[in-house]
Design a protein around this motif. Structure first.
Motif, short mmCIF file in Angstrom:
data_model
loop_
_atom_site.label_atom_id
_atom_site.label_comp_id
_atom_site.label_asym_id
_atom_site.label_seq_id
_atom_site.Cartn_x
_atom_site.Cartn_y
_atom_site.Cartn_z
N TYR A 732 0.85 -1.20 0.00
CA TYR A 732 0.00 0.00 0.00
C TYR A 732 0.88 1.25 0.00
O TYR A 732 0.67 2.19 -0.78
N ARG A 733 1.91 1.24 0.85
CA ARG A 733 2.83 2.38 0.94
C ARG A 733 3.55 2.59 -0.40
O ARG A 733 3.67 3.72 -0.89
N ARG A 734 4.01 1.49 -0.99
CA ARG A 734 4.77 1.61 -2.23
C ARG A 734 3.91 2.18 -3.36
O ARG A 734 4.34 3.09 -4.08
N ILE A 735 2.67 1.68 -3.50
CA ILE A 735 1.80 2.18 -4.57
C ILE A 735 1.50 3.66 -4.36
O ILE A 735 1.54 4.46 -5.30
N ALA A 736 1.19 4.03 -3.10
CA ALA A 736 0.88 5.43 -2.81
C ALA A 736 2.08 6.33 -3.10
O ALA A 736 1.93 7.41 -3.70
N LEU A 737 3.28 5.90 -2.71
CA LEU A 737 4.47 6.72 -2.95
C LEU A 737 4.78 6.83 -4.44
O LEU A 737 5.16 7.91 -4.93
N ASP A 738 4.62 5.73 -5.16
CA ASP A 738 4.89 5.77 -6.60
C ASP A 738 3.98 6.79 -7.27
O ASP A 738 4.43 7.61 -8.09
N LEU A 739 2.70 6.77 -6.94
CA LEU A 739 1.74 7.70 -7.55
C LEU A 739 1.99 9.13 -7.08
O LEU A 739 1.89 10.09 -7.87
N ALA A 740 2.29 9.28 -5.80
CA ALA A 740 2.48 10.62 -5.25
C ALA A 740 3.74 11.29 -5.82
O ALA A 740 3.75 12.51 -6.05
#
Length: 802
Positions: A732-740
């Motif tokens: 979840y953290r990785r996907i959010a950071l990639d998009l952000a």
């Protein structure tokens, strides 16, 4: 009383006075005149001068000590002056003088009863009845005594024998009715009360207790009429006044119920339960200020009254006084540490305030209380919905749901209620299926289901939309032929559904124990299906199927469901793309959001936010200096608490922004202001995910092990965006950071979501409707073949052979 009756009474009193003076002169002249002494004793006894009566009877007994009747008269007079021991001696002497005198045995039994010697009294009454089978008074007293001793069947028999001798005694019919009602023999009790009322039409107690029978049978309108009849005869009959309030409330007549409750508290100003009920009525009627006043009156009378404290918690919450609500919950739990209602209510208040540490301390207690309730066969105070907020335990949810669903079965005559009138089943396979959709009038699912009703293939499906509950004024335009059930009681609503010969009834919300389930519990349709509402099993044996998909209800979880699972391909529900709701255009400045910052939206109800997830969100803020977290301001305490926790983790409190709770723009359009939506877990906020996808805003979701924790994953998969779904917090953290961190990636995802609105199954209502029709057809063929509900897999429409 007429003038003639008044005059007759006056003349009788004059004659009695004349006769008494004459008898006194006789006794004065002749002290041993036995007949005069006896008659004087009787006159004094009949006019309430019991001590004088004792004196005259004692003189008479001294002259005729073997006269059994005279001994009985003296015994009665002594008993009336509170001297049962002395009375007992004279009744015993009467029996010795005439062992076959039934009256002596009967009065001996009365004295024994007054002395608390019940078994001996029963024996004495039995002897009296054996000597005189027509002595109704002995049967009546025997019945009352047997009832007191718990010998209810023998007591009922004695009442019936008494009535066979003297059928015109309304009080005896009334007493028999009370005994039968206590034993659950409601129809027989009602017959006894009606007999009492025929003999005495103004018998307030009989009218009231017949009302109790009707109330227990769910015949609320009849109960209301009977309580009003009782109060017309006796305006101060508290039992009738109290129950009238309940009968009116059961009919949904909240205004009249409140009026009745106000009259009740005027009648019994210090009655704590009456004030509590009135407070709850005010709250249901949307009058929290009056509700709080009533509950405070109850607490002024009884500061430690648990029901008053429990009732005050939601009232204080509605008045946006959460600290006081939490304080009330703590007081309630201090009074009764084992109160599941107090623990569950306080836990929810703490969750809404995001005070997770105290809430987590309560969670173990609630789990224990829930386990104890389930083991004891009772309904736990923890609701299935509250359980889903923090747990993915499917088997336990099923047990909780099954317990809660039993509350839907608590209707009159279960099992003795009159069956629904049904049309003969039409077994033709070439006719359109009659599908009933039962939807709450204010439900967010209503526009979707109304649209599907219009899209159904009329050669295959004949849909009828039934609405219930409040919110009709806010309902969208409904399909032609829709039926409003909102003013009908559950049993009448069920009959209305049965009258329409519905083949399959689809409940949009099968939350265990809710209003729709109370209607469905009467099984008005041949098959009943849960879709699309509650994200878990209903636990009800009267719900045959649930419509789901392979993500939210995979085959290996079949044991978590009481229903058979019908799996739809591609998505368990579609998204209806409608016009933007009326209101102002979304604007960052108006929402307090800087135009140049990265906005991470988590506009969830606060009870859905888990501490581990909030910690991850603050870690995202730490890694993204330009980001702000946009949260819902549903609770006054929430902002204070979350800002405090953010500051403890080194995040500037002003980087948490809270959406106005009553904004002029609906939540869906406001999401267009966000760069990224962060879903909740383990209870996904599926409605927020739907709204975000409708605005083509990327959503990061976490997939769990049950329907509630996988619903967003299902929606994203059907939108072609499974890459936005994580299997754990790190993902979840990785996907959010990639998009952000990558604006171009966000734009790419947004473009994909916009394209999906034209092509993806999630937005294709016509395609979804064909899947539904196929599902209904499969279910119905199973039913006609006599097969029990079983798992069904629906193929995608393109694979269906013509």
């Amino acid at each position: 009383m007429t003038l003639e009756e008044t005059e007759a009474d006056r003349l009788e009193a004059v004659e009695r006075e004349r006769r008494e003076q004459e008898l006194r002169r006789t006794v004065q002249a002749e002290p041993r005149h036995l007949d005069a002494l006896i008659e004087l004793g009787m006159l004094c006894f009949e006019t309430g001068r019991r001590h004088e009566a004792v004196g005259f009877f004692e003189q008479a007994v001294a002259l005729a000590p073997r006269d059994a009747i005279l001994r009985c008269n003296l015994g009665n007079a002594l008993a009336a002056t509170g001297r049962p021991e002395a009375a007992l001696l004279h009744f015993r002497e009467a029996i010795l003088g005439d062992p076959r005198l039934a009256l002596a045995h009967y009065q001996y039994g009365n004295a024994l009863r007054d002395l608390g010697r019940d078994p001996e009294a029963v024996a004495a009454y039995g002897l009296a009845i054996g000597l005189d089978p027509h002595l109704a008074a002995a049967e009546r007293q025997l019945a009352q005594l047997l009832r007191r001793l718990g010998q209810v069947h023998e007591a009922a028999a004695a009442y019936r024998r008494a009535l066979a001798i003297e059928p015109d005694r309304p009080v005896v019919h009334f007493n028999l009715g009370n005994l039968l009602r206590e034993q659950g023999q409601l129809e027989e009790a009602a017959a006894s009360y009606r007999a009492a009322l025929r003999l005495r039409p103004g018998f307030a107690g009989a009218a009231c207790n017949l009302g109790h029978v009707c109330l227990a049978q769910g015949r609320f309108a009849e109960a209301e009429a009977l309580y009003k009849r009782a109060l017309a005869a006796d305006p101060k009959l508290v039992d009738a006044a109290r129950s009238l309030t309940q009968a009116l409330e059961q009919q949904g007549k909240l205004g009249p119920a409140i009026s009745a409750g106000e009259k009740l508290v005027a009648l019994v100003e210090n009655d704590v339960p009456a004030w509590v009920r009135l407070g709850r009525l005010y709250q249901r009627h949307g009058k929290p200020i009056q509700a709080l006043a009533a509950l405070r009156r109850a607490l002024a009378l009884a500061p430690a009254d648990l029901p008053a404290l429990l009732a005050s918690m939601p009232v204080l919450g509605a008045l946006e006084r959460p600290e006081e609500a939490i304080a009330a919950g703590r007081r309630a739990l201090a009074i009764d540490p084992d109160s599941g209602a107090a623990a569950s209510g306080l836990w929810m208040l703490l969750r809404r305030a995001c005070r997770w540490r105290e809430a987590e301390a309560l969670a173990a207690k609630i789990a224990g209380l829930t386990d104890a309730a389930l083991a004891g066969g009772s309904v736990p105070d923890q609701t299935p919905g509250a359980f889903l907020l923090a747990s993915m335990d499917g088997p336990k949810l099923r047990r909780i749901a099954q317990a809660w669903s039993t509350t839907s079965l608590s209707f009159p005559g279960k099992p003795g209620a009159a069956a629904l009138r049904r049309r003969p089943l039409d077994h033709k396979t070439d006719r359109p299926l009659r599908i009933g959709y039962l939807v709450e009038a204010g439900s967010s699912d209503l526009p979707l289901i109304a649209d599907l009703c219009r899209r159904h293939d009329s050669s295959r499906i004949e849909p009828i939309l039934f609405t219930h509950g409040d919110g009709a004024a806010a309902s969208p335009a409904l399909p032609e032929g829709s039926v409003d059930l909102s003013v009908l009681r559950p049993e009448i609503a069920a009959q209305r559904l049965a009258d329409e010969a519905i083949d399959i009834l689809v409940l949009s919300d099968a939350t265990p124990g809710n209003a729709a389930m109370t209607i469905a519990a009467r099984k008005p349709a041949s098959l009943q299906v849960a879709w699309p509402g509650f994200p878990g099993t209903s636990g009800a044996d009267f719900i045959d199927y649930v419509l789901a998909d392979a993500i939210v209800a995979p085959p290996q979880q079949a044991g978590h469901w009481s229903e058979a699972i019908c799996r739809l391909p591609e998505a368990h529900r579609p998204i209806l793309l409608g016009e933007q709701p009326l209101g102002e255009t979304p604007d960052r400045e108006r929402e307090g959001l800087p135009p140049d910052r990265l906005i991470l939206a988590a506009l969830h109800p606060p009870e859905r936010i888990e501490p581990a997830l909030f910690r991850l969100w603050t870690e995202l803020l730490g890694a993204l200096p330009n980001a702000m977290l946009w949260l819902s301001a549903a609770e006054p305490l929430m902002a204070v608490e979350l800002r405090r926790q953010a500051a403890e983790r080194g995040i500037e409190p002003q980087r948490l922004r809270f959406a106005a709770p009553r904004a002029p723009v609906a939540r869906g359009p406001r999401l267009a202001l966000a760069d990224l939506v962060l879903d909740s877990f383990p209870a996904n906020d599926a409605s927020l995910t739907e709204e975000a996808l409708a605005m083509a805003v990327p959503v990061v979701a976490l997939r769990g092990r049950n329907f509630a924790s996988s619903s967003s994953a299902s929606l994203l998969a059907a939108a072609g965006a499974s890459d936005l779904v994580a299997e754990d917090l790190e993902g979840y953290r990785r996907i959010a950071l990639d998009l952000a961190c990558d604006p171009s990636l966000r734009e790419t995802v947004k473009g994909r979501l916009l394209q999906a609105q034209a092509r993806a199954p999630l937005f294709d209502l016509a395609r979804f409707g064909r899947h539904l029709e196929q599902a209904y057809g499969r279910m119905w063929r199973h039913y006609l073949a006599g097969r029990a509900p079983e798992a069904i897999e629906i193929l995608p429409a393109v694979e269906v052979q013509a």
